[in-house]
Design a protein around this motif. Structure first.
Motif, PDB file in Angstrom:
ATOM      1  N   VAL A  95      90.108 -65.118   1.537  1.00  0.00           N
ATOM      2  CA  VAL A  95      91.128 -65.531   2.502  1.00  0.00           C
ATOM      3  C   VAL A  95      91.455 -66.987   2.179  1.00  0.00           C
ATOM      4  O   VAL A  95      90.578 -67.850   2.229  1.00  0.00           O
ATOM      5  CB  VAL A  95      90.644 -65.381   3.957  1.00  0.00           C
ATOM      6  N   VAL A  96      92.721 -67.235   1.828  1.00  0.00           N
ATOM      7  CA  VAL A  96      93.148 -68.581   1.421  1.00  0.00           C
ATOM      8  C   VAL A  96      94.469 -68.943   2.075  1.00  0.00           C
ATOM      9  O   VAL A  96      95.251 -68.071   2.451  1.00  0.00           O
ATOM     10  CB  VAL A  96      93.300 -68.679  -0.119  1.00  0.00           C
ATOM     11  N   LEU A  97      94.717 -70.237   2.175  1.00  0.00           N
ATOM     12  CA  LEU A  97      96.034 -70.699   2.598  1.00  0.00           C
ATOM     13  C   LEU A  97      97.027 -70.441   1.484  1.00  0.00           C
ATOM     14  O   LEU A  97      96.684 -70.541   0.311  1.00  0.00           O
ATOM     15  CB  LEU A  97      96.012 -72.208   2.894  1.00  0.00           C
ATOM     16  N   VAL A  98      98.245 -70.138   1.852  1.00  0.00           N
ATOM     17  CA  VAL A  98      99.318 -69.959   0.887  1.00  0.00           C
ATOM     18  C   VAL A  98     100.199 -71.195   1.001  1.00  0.00           C
ATOM     19  O   VAL A  98     100.965 -71.318   1.964  1.00  0.00           O
ATOM     20  CB  VAL A  98     100.116 -68.669   1.176  1.00  0.00           C
TER      21      VAL A  98
ATOM     22  N   LEU B 290     101.738 -65.368   7.851  1.00  0.00           N
ATOM     23  CA  LEU B 290     101.432 -66.507   8.718  1.00  0.00           C
ATOM     24  C   LEU B 290     100.702 -67.637   7.993  1.00  0.00           C
ATOM     25  O   LEU B 290      99.849 -68.307   8.558  1.00  0.00           O
ATOM     26  CB  LEU B 290     100.636 -66.052   9.940  1.00  0.00           C
ATOM     27  N   GLY B 291     101.006 -67.813   6.714  1.00  0.00           N
ATOM     28  CA  GLY B 291     100.425 -68.913   5.952  1.00  0.00           C
ATOM     29  C   GLY B 291      99.098 -68.631   5.293  1.00  0.00           C
ATOM     30  O   GLY B 291      98.499 -69.526   4.699  1.00  0.00           O
ATOM     31  N   VAL B 292      98.591 -67.386   5.383  1.00  0.00           N
ATOM     32  CA  VAL B 292      97.333 -67.044   4.732  1.00  0.00           C
ATOM     33  C   VAL B 292      97.497 -65.778   3.892  1.00  0.00           C
ATOM     34  O   VAL B 292      98.366 -64.947   4.151  1.00  0.00           O
ATOM     35  CB  VAL B 292      96.176 -66.836   5.744  1.00  0.00           C
ATOM     36  N   HIS B 293      96.641 -65.666   2.883  1.00  0.00           N
ATOM     37  CA  HIS B 293      96.550 -64.447   2.075  1.00  0.00           C
ATOM     38  C   HIS B 293      95.122 -63.947   2.202  1.00  0.00           C
ATOM     39  O   HIS B 293      94.168 -64.729   2.094  1.00  0.00           O
ATOM     40  CB  HIS B 293      96.869 -64.726   0.599  1.00  0.00           C
ATOM     41  N   ALA B 294      94.965 -62.644   2.443  1.00  0.00           N
ATOM     42  CA  ALA B 294      93.641 -62.032   2.547  1.00  0.00           C
ATOM     43  C   ALA B 294      93.600 -60.789   1.684  1.00  0.00           C
ATOM     44  O   ALA B 294      94.542 -59.988   1.693  1.00  0.00           O
ATOM     45  CB  ALA B 294      93.336 -61.670   4.004  1.00  0.00           C
ATOM     46  N   CYS B 295      92.531 -60.632   0.914  1.00  0.00           N
ATOM     47  CA  CYS B 295      92.351 -59.432   0.095  1.00  0.00           C
ATOM     48  C   CYS B 295      90.860 -59.165  -0.063  1.00  0.00           C
ATOM     49  O   CYS B 295      90.037 -60.065   0.111  1.00  0.00           O
ATOM     50  CB  CYS B 295      93.041 -59.579  -1.259  1.00  0.00           C
ATOM     51  N   THR B 296      90.532 -57.921  -0.392  1.00  0.00           N
ATOM     52  CA  THR B 296      89.129 -57.551  -0.545  1.00  0.00           C
ATOM     53  C   THR B 296      88.784 -57.131  -1.970  1.00  0.00           C
ATOM     54  O   THR B 296      87.633 -56.827  -2.248  1.00  0.00           O
ATOM     55  CB  THR B 296      88.749 -56.405   0.414  1.00  0.00           C
TER      56      THR B 296
END
Length: 131
Positions: A12-15, A104-110
């Motif tokens: 999970v990081v800021l974009v 919403l300004g974040v990227h999340a991946c698994t």
């Protein structure tokens, strides 16, 4: 959800392009993105051992909460806490989709994927002299 190379908390990081660090109004978007950076990995880890039925139930509950109380999520109100939690859980669920989710300004991946914003996150290093 299955184990993968992103570890138990996913990625999970800021974009940066969609998350400008400037003061615009009350700073809601910046605070929300920072809060999501903290909460989404916890919900990813929580959902790793969940069955498909449990994931589907959590998805439905998050959807209902956000649809019913999205205004509280943004502007405050009696259901602000549960609505923000539902948003983080929903993003955690969608993080397992191919390519993850960016919102919403974040990227999340698994799992690793092409063009992951987290692949290019780096901390600034010392300036190098150019000759």
């Amino acid at each position: 959800m299955t184990a993968d190379t992103h570890g138990p908390f996913g990625r999970v990081v800021l974009v940066p392009k969609s998350h400008p660090r400037r003061s615009d109004g009350d700073g809601f978007r910046e605070r929300l993105a920072d809060w999501l950076l903290f909460m989404v990995p916890m919900f990813i880890a929580e959902q790793r051992s969940a069955s498909a039925k449990e994931i589907e139930r959590a998805r439905g509950e998050a959807l209902e909460q956000i649809a019913s109380h999205g205004d509280d999520l943004q502007y405050g109100g009696r259901y602000q806490g549960p609505s923000r939690t539902a948003l983080a859980k929903g993003i955690a669920i969608l993080a397992s989709a191919e390519g993850g989710i960016t919102t919403l300004g974040v990227h999340a991946c698994t799992a690793p994927h092409l063009h992951c914003p987290g692949d290019h996150q780096s901390t600034p290093g010392p300036a190098k002299d150019k000759k």
